[in-house]
Design a protein around this motif. Sequence first.
Motif, PDB file in Angstrom:
ATOM      1  N   LEU A 160      -1.227   1.325  -1.001  1.00  0.00           N
ATOM      2  CA  LEU A 160      -0.556   2.066  -2.073  1.00  0.00           C
ATOM      3  C   LEU A 160      -0.945   3.541  -2.053  1.00  0.00           C
ATOM      4  CD1 LEU A 160      -0.844  -0.534  -4.984  1.00  0.00           C
ATOM      5  CD2 LEU A 160       1.233   0.166  -3.779  1.00  0.00           C
ATOM      6  N   ALA A 161      -2.201   3.827  -1.705  1.00  0.00           N
ATOM      7  CA  ALA A 161      -2.640   5.227  -1.627  1.00  0.00           C
ATOM      8  C   ALA A 161      -1.883   5.971  -0.530  1.00  0.00           C
ATOM      9  CB  ALA A 161      -4.142   5.295  -1.381  1.00  0.00           C
ATOM     10  N   MET A 162      -1.639   5.308   0.606  1.00  0.00           N
ATOM     11  CA  MET A 162      -0.859   5.935   1.675  1.00  0.00           C
ATOM     12  C   MET A 162       0.594   6.116   1.261  1.00  0.00           C
ATOM     13  SD  MET A 162      -2.278   4.465   5.328  1.00  0.00           S
ATOM     14  CE  MET A 162      -2.244   2.735   4.894  1.00  0.00           C
ATOM     15  N   GLN A 163       1.156   5.119   0.576  1.00  0.00           N
ATOM     16  CA  GLN A 163       2.560   5.171   0.197  1.00  0.00           C
ATOM     17  C   GLN A 163       2.826   6.191  -0.910  1.00  0.00           C
ATOM     18  OE1 GLN A 163       3.139   0.983  -0.784  1.00  0.00           O
ATOM     19  NE2 GLN A 163       4.516   0.739   0.949  1.00  0.00           N
ATOM     20  N   LYS A 164       1.994   6.166  -1.951  1.00  0.00           N
ATOM     21  CA  LYS A 164       2.302   6.936  -3.162  1.00  0.00           C
ATOM     22  C   LYS A 164       1.552   8.247  -3.268  1.00  0.00           C
ATOM     23  CE  LYS A 164       3.633   2.816  -5.749  1.00  0.00           C
ATOM     24  NZ  LYS A 164       3.447   1.989  -6.965  1.00  0.00           N
ATOM     25  N   GLU A 165       0.386   8.330  -2.614  1.00  0.00           N
ATOM     26  CA  GLU A 165      -0.409   9.560  -2.719  1.00  0.00           C
ATOM     27  C   GLU A 165      -0.460  10.329  -1.408  1.00  0.00           C
ATOM     28  OE1 GLU A 165      -4.246   8.531  -4.330  1.00  0.00           O
ATOM     29  OE2 GLU A 165      -3.347   6.998  -5.639  1.00  0.00           O
ATOM     30  N   GLY A 166       0.025   9.702  -0.335  1.00  0.00           N
ATOM     31  CA  GLY A 166       0.066  10.382   0.956  1.00  0.00           C
ATOM     32  C   GLY A 166      -1.279  10.575   1.618  1.00  0.00           C
ATOM     33  N   VAL A 167      -2.290   9.747   1.293  1.00  0.00           N
ATOM     34  CA  VAL A 167      -3.602   9.929   1.906  1.00  0.00           C
ATOM     35  C   VAL A 167      -3.538   9.573   3.387  1.00  0.00           C
ATOM     36  CG1 VAL A 167      -4.703   9.339  -0.283  1.00  0.00           C
ATOM     37  CG2 VAL A 167      -4.468   7.584   1.461  1.00  0.00           C
ATOM     38  N   GLY A 168      -4.458  10.142   4.153  1.00  0.00           N
ATOM     39  CA  GLY A 168      -4.506   9.874   5.581  1.00  0.00           C
ATOM     40  C   GLY A 168      -5.141   8.529   5.895  1.00  0.00           C
ATOM     41  N   ILE A 169      -5.084   8.156   7.167  1.00  0.00           N
ATOM     42  CA  ILE A 169      -5.578   6.838   7.569  1.00  0.00           C
ATOM     43  C   ILE A 169      -7.095   6.746   7.399  1.00  0.00           C
ATOM     44  CG2 ILE A 169      -5.864   5.282   9.547  1.00  0.00           C
ATOM     45  CD1 ILE A 169      -3.090   6.191  10.491  1.00  0.00           C
ATOM     46  N   ALA A 170      -7.824   7.821   7.704  1.00  0.00           N
ATOM     47  CA  ALA A 170      -9.287   7.779   7.566  1.00  0.00           C
ATOM     48  C   ALA A 170      -9.681   7.566   6.101  1.00  0.00           C
ATOM     49  CB  ALA A 170      -9.900   9.067   8.106  1.00  0.00           C
ATOM     50  N   GLN A 171      -9.001   8.265   5.197  1.00  0.00           N
ATOM     51  CA  GLN A 171      -9.313   8.106   3.775  1.00  0.00           C
ATOM     52  C   GLN A 171      -8.905   6.719   3.279  1.00  0.00           C
ATOM     53  OE1 GLN A 171      -7.766  11.219   1.264  1.00  0.00           O
ATOM     54  NE2 GLN A 171      -8.494  10.248  -0.634  1.00  0.00           N
ATOM     55  N   ALA A 172      -7.769   6.224   3.784  1.00  0.00           N
ATOM     56  CA  ALA A 172      -7.326   4.881   3.403  1.00  0.00           C
ATOM     57  C   ALA A 172      -8.335   3.835   3.880  1.00  0.00           C
ATOM     58  CB  ALA A 172      -5.957   4.593   3.994  1.00  0.00           C
ATOM     59  N   ALA A 173      -8.893   4.053   5.078  1.00  0.00           N
ATOM     60  CA  ALA A 173      -9.911   3.132   5.590  1.00  0.00           C
ATOM     61  C   ALA A 173     -11.119   3.108   4.663  1.00  0.00           C
ATOM     62  CB  ALA A 173     -10.333   3.548   6.999  1.00  0.00           C
ATOM     63  N   HIS A 174     -11.513   4.291   4.163  1.00  0.00           N
ATOM     64  CA  HIS A 174     -12.641   4.370   3.223  1.00  0.00           C
ATOM     65  C   HIS A 174     -12.330   3.622   1.937  1.00  0.00           C
ATOM     66  CE1 HIS A 174     -16.103   6.025   1.144  1.00  0.00           C
ATOM     67  NE2 HIS A 174     -15.303   6.386   0.150  1.00  0.00           N
ATOM     68  N   ILE A 175     -11.102   3.758   1.423  1.00  0.00           N
ATOM     69  CA  ILE A 175     -10.695   3.053   0.200  1.00  0.00           C
ATOM     70  C   ILE A 175     -10.803   1.540   0.398  1.00  0.00           C
ATOM     71  CG2 ILE A 175      -8.711   2.530  -1.305  1.00  0.00           C
ATOM     72  CD1 ILE A 175      -7.798   5.449  -0.807  1.00  0.00           C
TER      73      ILE A 175
END
Length: 326
Positions: free
Chosen positions: A283-298
């Motif tokens: 959801l963070a990638m879809q709605k907030e546009g975060v990168g893959i590295a940050q999504a991995a941290h989430i």
Amino acid sequence: MHTNVHTAKAIYKDHIVEQSSLVANQYRFIGPRLIDETPVLYGSFSVVPLNRHLILHTADVISLHNMKTQNVQGEAIKLAMVVNGQAHVSYEHQQLHLNKAQPASLVSLMSPTLFTRMGKRDEYERTLTLTFSREWLYGNLLETVEEWRAIYDFTQTHLATHRWQPSRQALAITMQILNAEPCTSPLQRLQLETHGMSLIIEAFSALMSSSQEKTTRVPLRLYHRIQEVRDMLESGDADLLSMNDIAKHVNMSESTLQRHFRQTFNMSVFEYLRRNRLQRAMLAMQKEGVGIAQAAHIAGYNSPANFSTAFRRAFGITPGQLKDRF
């Protein structure tokens, strides 16, 4: 078993792709090369939007080849009924075999999901599928969600699956839909929509009954603690806690918590947490546009490569493919 002779015809690959574009994309047909030039099914195959949020798909077909069909299904809830023959399908790595003995399923898709159908030459299938959105199902009743928590939890869980034995009335309604003439008037569409809603009501009524049976097996004092743990897992409050910490928070032993949590949600505490963190990353990638590295941290992964593997296993696509779509 024979398809309806009045509507039966040879069905080519392009017809299936065109019809199914309302509910799926990225179609792949895996089988003999000749499927590009020759029919792949014989019978009738249609996809009809009954309203903005409810789509009816019917198939009364014989497979003409040994063939695997794959596509990506969008976020939705899927209700399937088999009245004759059998259907061998899977959502990501979760297999479903529907037949006369186990004819009905309800599946929740929280994200784009790889769908696979296995077809065997000369195998017959007469099926109905309803695809509908959560927004339509919930309406404006989210303020009263505690009164229908089982439905909400099911529909908010990716790949949650419920199987039930449909009533004679539900089977009769399914047959009426499958035997109906092609929809050409508002009244026909409304009748099909009404029939579809009746099936949806029965499916979720069965889900509610099943959930209540599970709840009665968990003592009420423990059930509320299990719900508290679920809320911790979904909010992120438990992301950095150990199993022992979580159990202490609700005054339970680890073994008691695990046993009753699995009894309630059909998975372990950390399976639920891992799946939920992956959903939050998606959801963070879809709605907030975060990168893959940050999504991995989430999601709790130090390695983007390990995150990508887990993400693909859970959702059927890689984080990079998801980013490319938005």
